[in-house]
Design a protein around this motif. Sequence first.
Motif, PDB file in Angstrom:
ATOM      1  N   ALA A  76       0.727  -1.373   0.191  1.00  0.00           N
ATOM      2  CA  ALA A  76       0.009  -0.292  -0.096  1.00  0.00           C
ATOM      3  C   ALA A  76       0.814   1.361  -0.101  1.00  0.00           C
ATOM      4  N   GLN A  77       1.881   1.371   0.638  1.00  0.00           N
ATOM      5  CA  GLN A  77       2.853   2.213   0.774  1.00  0.00           C
ATOM      6  C   GLN A  77       3.325   2.643  -0.592  1.00  0.00           C
ATOM      7  N   ALA A  78       3.842   1.722  -1.355  1.00  0.00           N
ATOM      8  CA  ALA A  78       4.449   1.747  -2.497  1.00  0.00           C
ATOM      9  C   ALA A  78       3.384   2.428  -3.605  1.00  0.00           C
ATOM     10  N   ARG A  79       2.264   1.967  -3.407  1.00  0.00           N
ATOM     11  CA  ARG A  79       1.108   2.249  -4.370  1.00  0.00           C
ATOM     12  C   ARG A  79       0.865   3.688  -4.177  1.00  0.00           C
ATOM     13  N   ARG A  80       0.769   4.229  -3.068  1.00  0.00           N
ATOM     14  CA  ARG A  80       0.536   5.409  -2.667  1.00  0.00           C
ATOM     15  C   ARG A  80       1.587   6.570  -3.275  1.00  0.00           C
ATOM     16  N   GLU A  81       2.949   6.151  -2.764  1.00  0.00           N
ATOM     17  CA  GLU A  81       4.269   6.842  -3.127  1.00  0.00           C
ATOM     18  C   GLU A  81       4.151   7.046  -4.747  1.00  0.00           C
ATOM     19  N   ARG A  82       3.953   5.985  -5.472  1.00  0.00           N
ATOM     20  CA  ARG A  82       4.201   5.813  -7.058  1.00  0.00           C
ATOM     21  C   ARG A  82       3.019   6.261  -7.689  1.00  0.00           C
ATOM     22  N   THR A  83       1.856   6.589  -6.960  1.00  0.00           N
ATOM     23  CA  THR A  83       0.775   7.156  -7.936  1.00  0.00           C
ATOM     24  C   THR A  83       0.432   8.467  -7.387  1.00  0.00           C
ATOM     25  N   ALA A  84       1.305   9.138  -6.253  1.00  0.00           N
ATOM     26  CA  ALA A  84       1.051  10.383  -5.970  1.00  0.00           C
ATOM     27  C   ALA A  84       1.732  11.553  -6.790  1.00  0.00           C
ATOM     28  N   GLY A  85       2.449  11.195  -7.702  1.00  0.00           N
ATOM     29  CA  GLY A  85       2.813  11.887  -8.823  1.00  0.00           C
ATOM     30  C   GLY A  85       4.411  12.472  -8.357  1.00  0.00           C
ATOM     31  N   ALA A  86       4.903  11.999  -7.338  1.00  0.00           N
ATOM     32  CA  ALA A  86       6.045  12.629  -6.951  1.00  0.00           C
ATOM     33  C   ALA A  86       7.261  11.448  -7.064  1.00  0.00           C
ATOM     34  N   TRP A  87       7.089  10.405  -7.492  1.00  0.00           N
ATOM     35  CA  TRP A  87       7.770   9.570  -7.605  1.00  0.00           C
ATOM     36  C   TRP A  87       8.870   9.420  -8.979  1.00  0.00           C
ATOM     37  N   MET A  88      10.035   9.332  -8.704  1.00  0.00           N
ATOM     38  CA  MET A  88      11.180   9.328 -10.127  1.00  0.00           C
ATOM     39  C   MET A  88      12.349   8.060  -9.555  1.00  0.00           C
ATOM     40  N   PRO A  89      12.807   7.732 -10.656  1.00  0.00           N
ATOM     41  CA  PRO A  89      13.970   6.605 -10.288  1.00  0.00           C
ATOM     42  C   PRO A  89      14.936   7.450  -9.602  1.00  0.00           C
ATOM     43  N   GLU A  90      15.866   6.670  -9.028  1.00  0.00           N
ATOM     44  CA  GLU A  90      16.912   7.202  -8.356  1.00  0.00           C
ATOM     45  C   GLU A  90      18.053   7.154  -9.299  1.00  0.00           C
ATOM     46  N   PRO A  91      18.724   8.342  -9.421  1.00  0.00           N
ATOM     47  CA  PRO A  91      19.826   8.227 -10.664  1.00  0.00           C
ATOM     48  C   PRO A  91      21.169   7.695 -10.021  1.00  0.00           C
ATOM     49  N   LEU A  92      21.907   6.851 -10.944  1.00  0.00           N
ATOM     50  CA  LEU A  92      23.144   6.243 -10.526  1.00  0.00           C
ATOM     51  C   LEU A  92      24.163   6.601 -11.657  1.00  0.00           C
ATOM     52  N   LEU A  93      25.478   6.897 -10.986  1.00  0.00           N
ATOM     53  CA  LEU A  93      26.595   7.335 -11.856  1.00  0.00           C
ATOM     54  C   LEU A  93      27.158   6.233 -12.539  1.00  0.00           C
ATOM     55  N   ASP A  94      27.568   6.458 -13.759  1.00  0.00           N
ATOM     56  CA  ASP A  94      28.050   5.534 -14.640  1.00  0.00           C
ATOM     57  C   ASP A  94      29.370   4.645 -13.984  1.00  0.00           C
ATOM     58  N   GLY A  95      29.272   3.276 -13.942  1.00  0.00           N
ATOM     59  CA  GLY A  95      29.960   2.632 -13.068  1.00  0.00           C
ATOM     60  C   GLY A  95      29.614   1.854 -12.041  1.00  0.00           C
ATOM     61  N   ASP A  96      28.466   2.262 -11.319  1.00  0.00           N
ATOM     62  CA  ASP A  96      27.823   2.011 -10.181  1.00  0.00           C
ATOM     63  C   ASP A  96      27.677   0.416 -10.393  1.00  0.00           C
ATOM     64  N   VAL A  97      27.500  -0.547  -9.573  1.00  0.00           N
ATOM     65  CA  VAL A  97      27.607  -1.793  -9.724  1.00  0.00           C
ATOM     66  C   VAL A  97      25.832  -2.192  -9.769  1.00  0.00           C
ATOM     67  N   LEU A  98      25.047  -1.386  -9.192  1.00  0.00           N
ATOM     68  CA  LEU A  98      23.838  -1.678  -9.355  1.00  0.00           C
ATOM     69  C   LEU A  98      23.283  -1.535 -10.756  1.00  0.00           C
ATOM     70  N   LEU A  99      24.019  -0.811 -11.626  1.00  0.00           N
ATOM     71  CA  LEU A  99      23.593  -0.839 -13.187  1.00  0.00           C
ATOM     72  C   LEU A  99      23.604  -2.105 -13.774  1.00  0.00           C
ATOM     73  N   GLY A 100      24.482  -3.055 -13.213  1.00  0.00           N
ATOM     74  CA  GLY A 100      24.695  -4.537 -13.392  1.00  0.00           C
ATOM     75  C   GLY A 100      25.199  -4.786 -15.055  1.00  0.00           C
ATOM     76  N   PRO A 101      24.517  -5.848 -15.452  1.00  0.00           N
ATOM     77  CA  PRO A 101      25.249  -6.323 -16.803  1.00  0.00           C
ATOM     78  C   PRO A 101      24.933  -5.278 -17.709  1.00  0.00           C
ATOM     79  N   ALA A 102      25.807  -5.009 -18.689  1.00  0.00           N
ATOM     80  CA  ALA A 102      25.646  -4.098 -19.629  1.00  0.00           C
ATOM     81  C   ALA A 102      26.186  -4.271 -21.105  1.00  0.00           C
ATOM     82  N   ASP A 103      26.140  -5.835 -21.303  1.00  0.00           N
ATOM     83  CA  ASP A 103      26.759  -6.549 -22.618  1.00  0.00           C
ATOM     84  C   ASP A 103      25.865  -5.960 -23.857  1.00  0.00           C
ATOM     85  N   THR A 104      24.499  -6.161 -23.649  1.00  0.00           N
ATOM     86  CA  THR A 104      23.776  -5.975 -24.665  1.00  0.00           C
ATOM     87  C   THR A 104      22.816  -4.755 -24.574  1.00  0.00           C
ATOM     88  N   PHE A 105      22.243  -4.212 -25.645  1.00  0.00           N
ATOM     89  CA  PHE A 105      21.552  -3.028 -25.730  1.00  0.00           C
ATOM     90  C   PHE A 105      20.206  -3.265 -24.543  1.00  0.00           C
TER      91      PHE A 105
END
Length: 318
Positions: A76-105
């Motif tokens: 319920a909390q995630a639905r409220r946050e994501r439908t309230a119009g204030a959610w956007m993805p958290e940006p990551l700098l190039d090379g961050d391990v969270l970006l993970g595999p990058a071999d394919t488009f």
Amino acid sequence: MDSTATDRFDTSRFEASRNRLASLAYRLLGSATDAEDAVQDAFLHWQAADRQRIKVPEAWLTKVVTNLCLDRLRSAQARRERTAGAWMPEPLLDGDVLLGPADTFEQRESVSLALLTLMERLSPLERAVYVLREAFSCGHAEIAEILDITESSSQQHLHRARRRITAARRGDSEVDPASARRIVEEFLAAAASGRTERLVALLTDDATAISDGAGGTAEKLLRFDTPQRIAAVVRAGFKPTPAKRRLAGGTPAIHYAVVNGSPAILFALVDQIIGAVTFDIAGGRIATVRGIAAPARLVRLTEAWREHGPDTPLVAQW
């Protein structure tokens, strides 16, 4: 092997999968903080499990993390946050391990801010199937096992997800890095010039701009959907004033960066990132501008920036 040695061995097996699990969770949730929390929860599940009966740890952990993320997306909390119009993805700098595999488009696109935003239009199951298939090359039999659905259901979810994303996708497949930097530098020069016509010429006819407001304080994301309106807002926003410098806490420098695979500029005050502007490019022009200033969204980007070390700024003193 005694129990202490077994625990160390099992912990090392989990740690060997941690980065992959975190990059999976980030793609599903769009938040580095939530992704790390999901992986930590998975570690607790791993510790509590009868690990001797787990034949393929990586597959077991993938299932646990995926379903923990689905629980978060359905909460319920995630639905409220994501439908309230204030959610956007958290940006990551190039090379961050969270970006993970990058071999394919597909793998690179799956962590773009554009696609992470588009995936908000998908159901949690569609999102999971799409990420597992496109970013991690899982077969439908494996996805069915992970999500406790049938193979035909997995195929249907993937078909719907691809159709929705294709219909809404904007921007080029991939942009040459040198061209992307040139366009961003032209944008910055046009913004500094105060001439809106130069900015309008750099924007696509259907360009959009999204911002979480000065200091990231907007209750809802601010949206502008015409080149003229975007140019006017950018011209006003990029003009330095004593009030803006007081709000920033000083005189920041502006650096070029690559964020989630896309060109960006970062406003840096010493070693603190206080704002980021990212760009989606289409046909040699800018299709989307995202302004991110909420401190909570910039924590991990700032940490990576400190490790990376600043390069020569585009603007030494803004």
